[in-house]
Design a protein around this motif. Sequence first.
Motif, PDB file in Angstrom:
ATOM      1  N   LYS A  64       0.832  -1.207   0.000  1.00  0.00           N
ATOM      2  CA  LYS A  64       0.000   0.000   0.000  1.00  0.00           C
ATOM      3  C   LYS A  64       0.862   1.250   0.000  1.00  0.00           C
ATOM      4  O   LYS A  64       0.613   2.219  -0.732  1.00  0.00           O
ATOM      5  N   ASP A  65       1.914   1.233   0.836  1.00  0.00           N
ATOM      6  CA  ASP A  65       2.784   2.406   0.980  1.00  0.00           C
ATOM      7  C   ASP A  65       3.512   2.753  -0.315  1.00  0.00           C
ATOM      8  O   ASP A  65       3.759   3.932  -0.600  1.00  0.00           O
ATOM      9  N   ILE A  66       3.871   1.733  -1.088  1.00  0.00           N
ATOM     10  CA  ILE A  66       4.580   1.999  -2.346  1.00  0.00           C
ATOM     11  C   ILE A  66       3.603   2.173  -3.509  1.00  0.00           C
ATOM     12  O   ILE A  66       4.013   2.277  -4.659  1.00  0.00           O
ATOM     13  N   ASN A  67       2.300   2.157  -3.185  1.00  0.00           N
ATOM     14  CA  ASN A  67       1.243   2.359  -4.195  1.00  0.00           C
ATOM     15  C   ASN A  67       1.305   1.291  -5.289  1.00  0.00           C
ATOM     16  O   ASN A  67       1.158   1.583  -6.474  1.00  0.00           O
ATOM     17  N   TYR A  68       1.501   0.037  -4.863  1.00  0.00           N
ATOM     18  CA  TYR A  68       1.590  -1.068  -5.810  1.00  0.00           C
ATOM     19  C   TYR A  68       0.282  -1.229  -6.561  1.00  0.00           C
ATOM     20  O   TYR A  68      -0.798  -1.235  -5.963  1.00  0.00           O
ATOM     21  N   ASP A  69       0.376  -1.378  -7.873  1.00  0.00           N
ATOM     22  CA  ASP A  69      -0.812  -1.514  -8.706  1.00  0.00           C
ATOM     23  C   ASP A  69      -0.965  -2.944  -9.211  1.00  0.00           C
ATOM     24  O   ASP A  69      -2.032  -3.542  -9.135  1.00  0.00           O
ATOM     25  N   GLY A  70       0.089  -3.501  -9.746  1.00  0.00           N
ATOM     26  CA  GLY A  70       0.061  -4.900 -10.167  1.00  0.00           C
ATOM     27  C   GLY A  70      -0.569  -5.174 -11.508  1.00  0.00           C
ATOM     28  O   GLY A  70      -0.548  -6.313 -11.983  1.00  0.00           O
ATOM     29  N   SER A  71      -1.155  -4.152 -12.116  1.00  0.00           N
ATOM     30  CA  SER A  71      -1.740  -4.386 -13.443  1.00  0.00           C
ATOM     31  C   SER A  71      -0.627  -4.418 -14.486  1.00  0.00           C
ATOM     32  O   SER A  71       0.435  -3.817 -14.293  1.00  0.00           O
ATOM     33  N   GLU A  72      -0.866  -5.116 -15.571  1.00  0.00           N
ATOM     34  CA  GLU A  72       0.131  -5.193 -16.626  1.00  0.00           C
ATOM     35  C   GLU A  72      -0.555  -5.404 -17.973  1.00  0.00           C
ATOM     36  O   GLU A  72      -1.716  -5.816 -18.031  1.00  0.00           O
ATOM     37  N   THR A  73       0.178  -5.092 -19.014  1.00  0.00           N
ATOM     38  CA  THR A  73      -0.352  -5.288 -20.359  1.00  0.00           C
ATOM     39  C   THR A  73       0.208  -6.582 -20.932  1.00  0.00           C
ATOM     40  O   THR A  73       1.424  -6.780 -20.973  1.00  0.00           O
ATOM     41  N   LYS A  74      -0.695  -7.468 -21.334  1.00  0.00           N
ATOM     42  CA  LYS A  74      -0.282  -8.735 -21.947  1.00  0.00           C
ATOM     43  C   LYS A  74      -0.443  -8.622 -23.455  1.00  0.00           C
ATOM     44  O   LYS A  74      -1.487  -8.198 -23.948  1.00  0.00           O
ATOM     45  N   TYR A  75       0.597  -9.014 -24.168  1.00  0.00           N
ATOM     46  CA  TYR A  75       0.591  -8.956 -25.636  1.00  0.00           C
ATOM     47  C   TYR A  75       0.478 -10.369 -26.192  1.00  0.00           C
ATOM     48  O   TYR A  75       1.244 -11.262 -25.804  1.00  0.00           O
ATOM     49  N   THR A  76      -0.496 -10.574 -27.050  1.00  0.00           N
ATOM     50  CA  THR A  76      -0.709 -11.905 -27.614  1.00  0.00           C
ATOM     51  C   THR A  76      -0.861 -11.840 -29.133  1.00  0.00           C
ATOM     52  O   THR A  76      -1.152 -10.787 -29.706  1.00  0.00           O
ATOM     53  N   ALA A  77      -0.658 -12.986 -29.757  1.00  0.00           N
ATOM     54  CA  ALA A  77      -0.900 -13.144 -31.197  1.00  0.00           C
ATOM     55  C   ALA A  77      -1.124 -14.623 -31.459  1.00  0.00           C
ATOM     56  O   ALA A  77      -0.678 -15.483 -30.694  1.00  0.00           O
ATOM     57  N   VAL A  78      -1.819 -14.913 -32.546  1.00  0.00           N
ATOM     58  CA  VAL A  78      -2.116 -16.304 -32.896  1.00  0.00           C
ATOM     59  C   VAL A  78      -1.014 -16.851 -33.783  1.00  0.00           C
ATOM     60  O   VAL A  78      -0.674 -16.260 -34.814  1.00  0.00           O
ATOM     61  N   ASN A  79      -0.436 -17.981 -33.360  1.00  0.00           N
ATOM     62  CA  ASN A  79       0.585 -18.654 -34.157  1.00  0.00           C
ATOM     63  C   ASN A  79      -0.099 -19.262 -35.383  1.00  0.00           C
ATOM     64  O   ASN A  79      -0.980 -20.114 -35.255  1.00  0.00           O
ATOM     65  N   VAL A  80       0.312 -18.814 -36.570  1.00  0.00           N
ATOM     66  CA  VAL A  80      -0.339 -19.253 -37.810  1.00  0.00           C
ATOM     67  C   VAL A  80      -0.217 -20.758 -37.989  1.00  0.00           C
ATOM     68  O   VAL A  80      -1.165 -21.436 -38.399  1.00  0.00           O
ATOM     69  N   ALA A  81       0.936 -21.319 -37.648  1.00  0.00           N
ATOM     70  CA  ALA A  81       1.177 -22.743 -37.869  1.00  0.00           C
ATOM     71  C   ALA A  81       0.359 -23.622 -36.919  1.00  0.00           C
ATOM     72  O   ALA A  81      -0.237 -24.616 -37.337  1.00  0.00           O
ATOM     73  N   SER A  82       0.306 -23.248 -35.643  1.00  0.00           N
ATOM     74  CA  SER A  82      -0.373 -24.092 -34.653  1.00  0.00           C
ATOM     75  C   SER A  82      -1.805 -23.655 -34.366  1.00  0.00           C
ATOM     76  O   SER A  82      -2.607 -24.433 -33.860  1.00  0.00           O
ATOM     77  N   GLY A  83      -2.104 -22.387 -34.673  1.00  0.00           N
ATOM     78  CA  GLY A  83      -3.428 -21.859 -34.375  1.00  0.00           C
ATOM     79  C   GLY A  83      -3.621 -21.489 -32.920  1.00  0.00           C
ATOM     80  O   GLY A  83      -4.716 -21.110 -32.502  1.00  0.00           O
ATOM     81  N   GLU A  84      -2.563 -21.583 -32.119  1.00  0.00           N
ATOM     82  CA  GLU A  84      -2.656 -21.296 -30.688  1.00  0.00           C
ATOM     83  C   GLU A  84      -2.322 -19.836 -30.391  1.00  0.00           C
ATOM     84  O   GLU A  84      -1.488 -19.223 -31.066  1.00  0.00           O
ATOM     85  N   VAL A  85      -2.972 -19.297 -29.344  1.00  0.00           N
ATOM     86  CA  VAL A  85      -2.680 -17.930 -28.895  1.00  0.00           C
ATOM     87  C   VAL A  85      -1.435 -17.963 -28.025  1.00  0.00           C
ATOM     88  O   VAL A  85      -1.336 -18.764 -27.084  1.00  0.00           O
ATOM     89  N   GLU A  86      -0.473 -17.098 -28.333  1.00  0.00           N
ATOM     90  CA  GLU A  86       0.781 -17.064 -27.592  1.00  0.00           C
ATOM     91  C   GLU A  86       1.000 -15.680 -26.982  1.00  0.00           C
ATOM     92  O   GLU A  86       0.691 -14.665 -27.598  1.00  0.00           O
ATOM     93  N   SER A  87       1.546 -15.667 -25.759  1.00  0.00           N
ATOM     94  CA  SER A  87       1.889 -14.415 -25.082  1.00  0.00           C
ATOM     95  C   SER A  87       3.373 -14.144 -25.252  1.00  0.00           C
ATOM     96  O   SER A  87       4.186 -15.074 -25.217  1.00  0.00           O
ATOM     97  N   MET A  88       3.709 -12.875 -25.412  1.00  0.00           N
ATOM     98  CA  MET A  88       5.116 -12.482 -25.577  1.00  0.00           C
ATOM     99  C   MET A  88       5.251 -10.986 -25.336  1.00  0.00           C
ATOM    100  O   MET A  88       4.245 -10.299 -25.112  1.00  0.00           O
ATOM    101  N   ASP A  89       6.496 -10.494 -25.360  1.00  0.00           N
ATOM    102  CA  ASP A  89       6.663  -9.055 -25.207  1.00  0.00           C
ATOM    103  C   ASP A  89       6.233  -8.354 -26.500  1.00  0.00           C
ATOM    104  O   ASP A  89       6.136  -8.978 -27.562  1.00  0.00           O
ATOM    105  N   LYS A  90       5.989  -7.060 -26.400  1.00  0.00           N
ATOM    106  CA  LYS A  90       5.414  -6.304 -27.518  1.00  0.00           C
ATOM    107  C   LYS A  90       6.325  -6.310 -28.748  1.00  0.00           C
ATOM    108  O   LYS A  90       5.860  -6.485 -29.878  1.00  0.00           O
ATOM    109  N   THR A  91       7.616  -6.133 -28.509  1.00  0.00           N
ATOM    110  CA  THR A  91       8.550  -6.057 -29.635  1.00  0.00           C
ATOM    111  C   THR A  91       8.546  -7.351 -30.443  1.00  0.00           C
ATOM    112  O   THR A  91       8.448  -7.342 -31.672  1.00  0.00           O
ATOM    113  N   SER A  92       8.645  -8.481 -29.718  1.00  0.00           N
ATOM    114  CA  SER A  92       8.647  -9.780 -30.404  1.00  0.00           C
ATOM    115  C   SER A  92       7.327 -10.016 -31.122  1.00  0.00           C
ATOM    116  O   SER A  92       7.291 -10.484 -32.266  1.00  0.00           O
TER     117      SER A  92
END
Length: 416
Positions: free
Chosen positions: A172-200
């Motif tokens: 509380k004292d450090i004003n922790y928020d804990g929210s984050e942005t998750k970046y995802t994209a669908v792998n064309v070959a497998s059809g699965e949703v994958e999480s990764m950093d924005k640049t990648s």
Amino acid sequence: MKTRFLILLAMTVSLVGFSQKTEIKAADKALKSGNAAAAKTSLEGAASLIDGADVKMQAQYYSILGNANVSLSDFEGAIEAFNKVIAIEEASGKQKYTTDATQKMTQMTSELVNAAVEDNNNKKFTEGADKLYMAYKLSPKDTVYLYYAASSAVNGGPDNYDQAIKFYNELKDINYDGSETKYTAVNVASGEVESMDKTSRDLYVKAGTHKDPKEEVTPSKKAEIVKNIALIYQEQGKNDEALAAYEDAIANNPDDVNLVLNKANLYYSMGDKEKFKELMSQASSIAPDNPDLLYNIGVINMEQGNLEEARAAYNKALEIDPNYVNAQLNLSTSYVNEGNGLIDEMNTLGTSRADTARYDELKSKKDDLFLEGAKILEGALIKNPDNEGILSQLKNIYGALGDNENFMRIKKLMGE
């Protein structure tokens, strides 16, 4: 005579400095040979005068001490020593040992986190919490370690609640928020949703190996933190502190109906039924069409023995979501519980004509309540034919009613 005294004093200072150098050199040699304990023993001889030594000697002393503590798994001592190395060299503008200290602290952070994960997997929650807190102290920018330390402490049970409160208040004292942005994209070959950093993610999409890029912001954990503080105080019986924490939490999260519900339940446990009703009404007005809220209102009322209010809440939840299985189960349970409540009186009755009549009256009422509970679940079973909770409760009701035909039918549906 005066000149001779000054010369002797100069020689004494020189000898002290020589002694420190000898002890530090011996400690360095012991550490390099793998004897960290001997290294610390050698350093003890120089400890009392090290703060008066030159910057280079101070930094070397604390560097050796830090590395010796790492070898001895004294992480707290290592953190303190390495932080002194960094502070000393930062002030002097010379950084001979800082790089090593920083690298060792990074390495320790990783080791502590991995060890904490293992501790938690083995249900050693206290040890895990301590290690995660040390990891946070090693890397204060990684505030998530403090959050995990608090969670680990809570999992440790009542004996760890004071530690958990300390960590949550620090968040509380450090004003922790804990929210984050998750970046995802669908792998064309497998059809699965994958999480990764924005640049990648952007590079993969551009290269054509991935598609449908999306971004999702996870919710802030601020409300959870203040709610947990209140809940822990409530568990500890510290009602005043719990109420103050709820006030703080609600002030910062006025639309969080669960906070209002928890506060209402606390007031009920304190015997203040009027405040309880006021807050329950407030919760209903915040989210009148929220089936989860209505379900929770039903749960709290049922826990307090207010069966009619509980049923009203469950029925409202089912009007909004007709397939709300938990609401159906609890609504059924409310009738079964009421029926069970009649059994105690039935068991006290004798064999007189009046007692026999009363017994028959109570048994008929009990059976009607059980049948009402079964009726609700039979309706729920139509859309949820494989739900174990529904089937199990139905089997118990029919067993209690002595309805062998339906009892065996449900057993067959359960594969028994």
